[in-house]
Design an enzyme around this catalytic site. Sequence first.
Site, PDB file in Angstrom:
ATOM      1  N   GLN A  19      -0.465   2.478   0.177  1.00 34.06           N
ATOM      2  CA  GLN A  19      -0.002   2.353   1.569  1.00 34.06           C
ATOM      3  C   GLN A  19       0.952   1.182   1.755  1.00 34.06           C
ATOM      4  OE1 GLN A  19      -4.224   1.638   2.880  1.00 34.06           O
ATOM      5  NE2 GLN A  19      -3.297   0.168   4.264  1.00 34.06           N
ATOM      6  N   CYS A  25      -4.351   2.952   6.513  1.00 36.95           N
ATOM      7  CA  CYS A  25      -5.465   3.525   5.744  1.00 36.95           C
ATOM      8  C   CYS A  25      -5.987   4.795   6.405  1.00 36.95           C
ATOM      9  CB  CYS A  25      -6.576   2.499   5.600  1.00 36.95           C
ATOM     10  SG  CYS A  25      -7.255   1.959   7.181  1.00 36.95           S
ATOM     11  N   HIS A 167     -11.919  -0.149   7.576  1.00 41.51           N
ATOM     12  CA  HIS A 167     -11.028   0.447   6.580  1.00 41.51           C
ATOM     13  C   HIS A 167     -11.364   1.920   6.351  1.00 41.51           C
ATOM     14  CE1 HIS A 167      -8.194   0.614   3.389  1.00 41.51           C
ATOM     15  NE2 HIS A 167      -9.057   0.609   2.397  1.00 41.51           N
ATOM     16  N   ASN A 194      -9.312   4.767  -2.863  1.00 41.16           N
ATOM     17  CA  ASN A 194      -8.656   3.842  -1.932  1.00 41.16           C
ATOM     18  C   ASN A 194      -7.152   4.124  -1.935  1.00 41.16           C
ATOM     19  OD1 ASN A 194      -8.454   1.760  -0.116  1.00 41.16           O
ATOM     20  ND2 ASN A 194      -8.747   0.139  -1.622  1.00 41.16           N
TER      21      ASN A 194
END
Lengths: 229, 129
Positions: A19, A25, A167, A194
């Site tokens: 990102q 996120c 997150h 992630n």
Amino acid sequence: LPENFDWREKGAVTEVKNQGICGACWAFSTTGVMEGANFLATGKLNSLSEQQLLDCDHKCDRKDKDCDSGCGGGLMTNAYKYLIEAGGLEEEKTYPYVGKQGDCKFNPEKIAARIVNFTTISLDENQIAANLVRRGPLAVGLNAVFMQTYIGGVSCPLICSKRRVDHGVLLVGYNAKGFSILRLGNKPYWIIKNSWGERWGEKGYYKLCRGHSICGMNSMVSAVATATS
Amino acid sequence: FYDEANIQQVTEEGQRLNKKFVGENLAMLGNKIHEEKFQMFMKEYGKEYSSKEEYVHRLGIFAKNVIRAAEHQALDPTAVHGITPFSDLSEEEFEMKLLGLKSGNSGDSSLNDVMGLSQTTAPELDVKG
């Protein structure tokens, strides 16, 4: 429930994305869950566009009035509502990620995945596992305080606030045995994708211990269903 | 001949000076170790800073994050914590630039409200066996 389960082995998870310096996120978590559901529905794995969400999704939560605002943050559930209204998501290659918010250039003719419905999952971690197996990778919110310094292993902090969920990530599997040097034994853990690139964590993935509602990982879990055509 | 190794002042003032001397040297040694680690970190992750001031600022943040990683290691002993690509970001910068999930300070119950959990929760699945 199978003892171990990993959607990566079944081809439902795209490569780890990055990102960059952008609080997006929520968009990566949304595309991840859409990519997985679309794979289950069609058998095809398409990398979907986060940039479309950054540029075009400004949906607000009706209660807290939190609105999706590109690099300024957002919510996966708001994004699902936007996608139901807009019709779906373009592919990464037709609407590539640039890491900053711009004008909306969404073209409905280029839609690659359509959302039919979405649901939240109960707080129970066994239910989360069952829904993961049945519905595909799940969007998850968690407290990321230990992630800035995380390098590898099974993260099981002694203290981690369950309230400060800040997150958005993607739950792709779980494992019954992750070896812990300290305990000289095995700990069950979640496998979490992630969006900070492959150079962070375990090739972009985070192992979080399972069964303790750790870091609030059970409090904001959701799944989507996509159309087959 | 009259260096510190051979003659040590034992009066109060001398002890104070000795402690100061040792403290300063330890701090310098600590800074040197941090700077060496910082330069390795810059090389590893291809980091560049626009000015000397920015470099010094990031070095200070990096040193704090090295200590923070040690704290995290103590609190999270089954994982490995240390220097990551984000070791030059302050906590505030990290939250602002890399996170971005809204309602981050809500409690569990209000998060569920945000999600409309009571209305749209998936039905319970059988997980026995």
